[in-house]
Design a protein around this motif. Structure first.
Motif, mmCIF file in Angstrom:
data_model
loop_
_atom_site.group_PDB
_atom_site.id
_atom_site.type_symbol
_atom_site.label_atom_id
_atom_site.label_comp_id
_atom_site.label_asym_id
_atom_site.label_seq_id
_atom_site.Cartn_x
_atom_site.Cartn_y
_atom_site.Cartn_z
ATOM 1 N N GLN A 1 -4.730 0.549 -2.645
ATOM 2 C CA GLN A 1 -5.192 -0.835 -2.711
ATOM 3 C C GLN A 1 -6.114 -1.096 -3.897
ATOM 4 O O GLN A 1 -6.559 -2.226 -4.093
ATOM 5 C CB GLN A 1 -5.924 -1.203 -1.417
ATOM 6 N N GLY B 1 0.805 -1.221 0.000
ATOM 7 C CA GLY B 1 0.000 0.000 0.000
ATOM 8 C C GLY B 1 0.836 1.269 0.000
ATOM 9 O O GLY B 1 2.043 1.245 -0.226
ATOM 10 N N PRO B 2 0.207 2.436 0.194
ATOM 11 C CA PRO B 2 -1.153 2.569 0.715
ATOM 12 C C PRO B 2 -2.251 2.257 -0.308
ATOM 13 O O PRO B 2 -3.321 1.810 0.062
ATOM 14 C CB PRO B 2 -1.211 4.046 1.133
ATOM 15 N N GLY C 1 -5.996 3.859 0.691
ATOM 16 C CA GLY C 1 -5.275 3.440 1.878
ATOM 17 C C GLY C 1 -5.548 4.310 3.088
ATOM 18 O O GLY C 1 -6.302 5.287 3.040
#
Length: 638
Positions: A595, A592-593, A632
């Motif tokens: 996704q 991530g952040p 994220g």
């Protein structure tokens, strides 16, 4: 007999001559029901003639001006065509927005009260009544690979980017010779929307050559640029980044009286411009999603306007760094950027209104001299689709025969110096280096891996090299074995003083028991469209129970009717790249952040869509399509 004349704004055919009139000029539809038809027809033709003149007889969205005097800086304010003018600008990058959505994003900008665009949708901006500040570079930073400079420049071993090094100035002149003739007729004094041109970008933070900014300014002017010139720098580098004959402007996120005083000391008796007010910030892999609270943004913009300053919002709409476009941060350590360039901007990555947009629109309405803002355009529909189930698999090793090459070399060769792409080298993606070894031992990268390398012995994974991991144990074995290093270019640094050092792949020797590896076979895996298209001929197999990695995985997703925007989520996958109908959507990484990857509706077909995932280490064999973004866990910008 009573008469009736009906005036109606529409976008159809003129009832007098049955000729279609463009949707950008309202027309008059007349219903004439009496004996005085000719009289009323004459009156209505006069009205129609005035409308046509109003919308077609003047450039820049009907703005009637003499065009003799462009944007000028007086002691405290700008004037345009002799009238007081304040720049209320916004940045939108054409290369981060699908072409099908360009008009939508600019109409939303216009509806927010922005009067000036800082990027290159010049004709469309003109049509919509927006002014343009052109920022032609060649270096743009903008969090893109190498700051927008082409990687083939690095093939010159003596290259000094952003200087008057002959190899660089030759490339700049070639670029300007192609670009500038296209924009000359679009300058304000020639009837177009370009009111100013920025000379390079934030050069004060680089400042390796005192002659460079003079060269860029003279190159622009010698090729016909005649509008107002600007430079843009951080407060601490204003002095070293400017050039005589150009207005200096600021980049900032927090307004500080000291910054304004410093600018006024360097540039007295001139209007103040914040050329880049950062509405948010970018994200890097392994960190949090950066946000700037809406109240903080609008408070700063309000204060800028209260002081009578001009401002450009960077970004007004960030968009997406599709493909391998993303750059990287060098300081304090190397960190590659995620594909999303949402930037926590007033318009989201998918072009949706945010609280920042509404607060900004309300604020700018108080400074609007042109009447009521246009209505806010309707939002595009977002949709969840059924997951794509991967049903075919292609091992990386089986795909090598479809690359350009392979190439033999005694020593490692960087991506940029590979003999591919018509002598321009490899710009992006992965490069596979293979050498023969006869023993195990300690493998050392010497920090010569740029940026990550998966390491294999006879195509079995043994470990990872990255910038913080420089040593790897190689197990013992019998006879000759093949050592493979799959090296990924995670993104070249986009700013800083080390731009000349952004070679990728293997940039030096790899040592096994302190002896350098030699006699390499090298495969270029840039994963450009021609390579992805060639994989149709590859020996794909039905997905096995335990597929090998790295590998390509193919599936299908179905979009019924007119495809909508969606977001690609790869739960259970580790790290790789997603291709939709052959288009490189960007990288994903479980750390991530970010996704979920934004997938614009125009990238999809109605019906069957091909999904290919290149995965490095492990996968779930299912790709999800959701109707909400996932950038994220968020953290406020400090």
């Amino acid at each position: 007999m009573r008469s009736s004349v009906c005036l109606q704004f529409t976008y159809h055919h003129c009832c007098l001559c049955d000729r279609r009139i463009s949707a950008h000029a309202p027309m008059v539809v007349l219903t004439i029901r009496n004996a005085h038809k000719r009289k009323y027809a004459l009156i209505c033709l006069c009205i129609l003639g005035f409308i046509v003149y109003r919308y077609y007889g003047t450039p820049s969205g009907g703005r009637r001006m003499s065009r003799k005097v462009g944007l000028r800086a007086n002691s405290s304010q700008f004037t345009l065509d002799g009238e007081p003018f304040r720049i209320l600008g916004g940045s939108v990058h054409y290369f981060r927005v699908p072409r099908a959505y360009w008009r939508d994003r600019l109409m939303k900008m216009k509806a927010c009260g922005i009067n000036t665009l800082t990027t290159a949708y010049i004709n469309l901006a003109d049509e919509l009544g927006l002014w343009v500040i052109l920022r032609p570079g060649p270096y743009i930073s903008s969090e893109v690979d190498l700051g927008g400079l082409p990687s083939w420049l690095l093939r010159d071993g003596s290259m000094r980017l952003r200087t008057t090094h002959p190899g660089f100035t030759e490339a700049v002149n070639t670029f300007f010779d192609k670009l500038i003739p296209k924009v000359l007729p679009l300058q304000f004094k020639k009837g177009g929307p370009i009111i100013a041109v920025q000379v390079e970008n934030e050069y004060g933070s680089f400042a390796k050559d005192d002659s460079y900014m003079i060269f860029i300014k003279e190159a622009l002017q010698s090729k016909g640029i005649s509008e107002l010139l600007l430079t843009s720098d951080y407060t601490k580098t204003l002095k070293s980044g400017g050039v005589d004959g150009a207005i200096r402007s600021l980049k900032l996120q927090k307004l500080n009286q000291r910054d304004i005083l410093d600018l006024n000391a360097i540039q007295p008796n001139s209007p103040t411009v914040v050329m880049d007010y950062w509405t948010g910030w970018y994200d890097v892999w392994g960190d949090l999603h950066h946000v700037l609270p809406p109240e903080d943004m609008v408070t700063t913009v309000r204060e800028i306007l209260r002081r009578g300053m001009s401002v450009n919002l960077y970004m007004f709409h960030g968009g997406s760094s599709f493909g391998f476009m993303s750059g990287a941060r060098a300081d304090p350590s190397y960190r590659a950027l995620v594909p999303s360039y949402d930037y926590d901007a007033p318009l989201s990555e998918a072009g949706e209104y945010t609280p920042k947009y509404h607060l900004l629109r309300d604020l700018l309405s108080r400074y609007n001299r042109g009447g009521v803002f246009p209505d806010m355009p309707a939002l595009h529909y977002r949709e969840s689709y059924e997951p794509a189930i991967m049903y075919q698999h292609l091992s990386l090793w089986d795909a090598l025969s479809f690359t350009e090459g392979p190439f033999k070399s005694l020593k490692p060769v960087s991506m940029e110096n590979l003999p591919v792409n018509n002598g321009n080298g490899q710009s992006y993606g992965y490069t596979l280096y293979e050498a023969t070894i006869t023993s195990g031992g300690l493998l050392k990268s010497g920090d010569n891996v740029r940026d990550r390398a998966l390491v294999f012995i006879d195509r079995s994974y043994i470990g990872l090299f990255k910038r913080q991991s420089l040593e790897l144990a190689v197990p013992d074995g019998k006879g000759q074995r093949t050592l493979s290093l799959l090296v990924e270019n995670c993104g070249r640094v986009h700013q800083g003083r080390d731009l000349d050092k952004q070679h990728k792949g293997l940039v030096g020797d790899i040592l096994l028991n302190n002896d350098p590896l030699r006699d390499f076979t090298i495969y270029s895996l840039d994963m450009k469209p021609s390579f992805m298209d060639s994989l149709y001929q590859a020996p794909w197999k039905s997905l096995p129970t335990t597929p090998s990695f790295p590998g390509f995985f193919m599936g299908r997703m179905f979009a019924y009717g007119y495809p909508s925007d969606t977001f690609v989520k790869l739960l259970g996958w580790e790290k790789g790249v997603v291709f939709i109908n052959g288009l490189n959507l960007g990288r994903y990484w479980s750390i991530g952040p970010q996704q979920a990857l934004y997938l614009p509706g125009p990238f999809l077909n109605s019906g069957i869509n091909q999904v290919i995932v290149f995965e490095e280490k492990e996968g779930d064999y299912k790709v999800h399509f959701e109707d909400t973004p996932d950038l994220g866990m968020a953290a406020d910008i400090q």
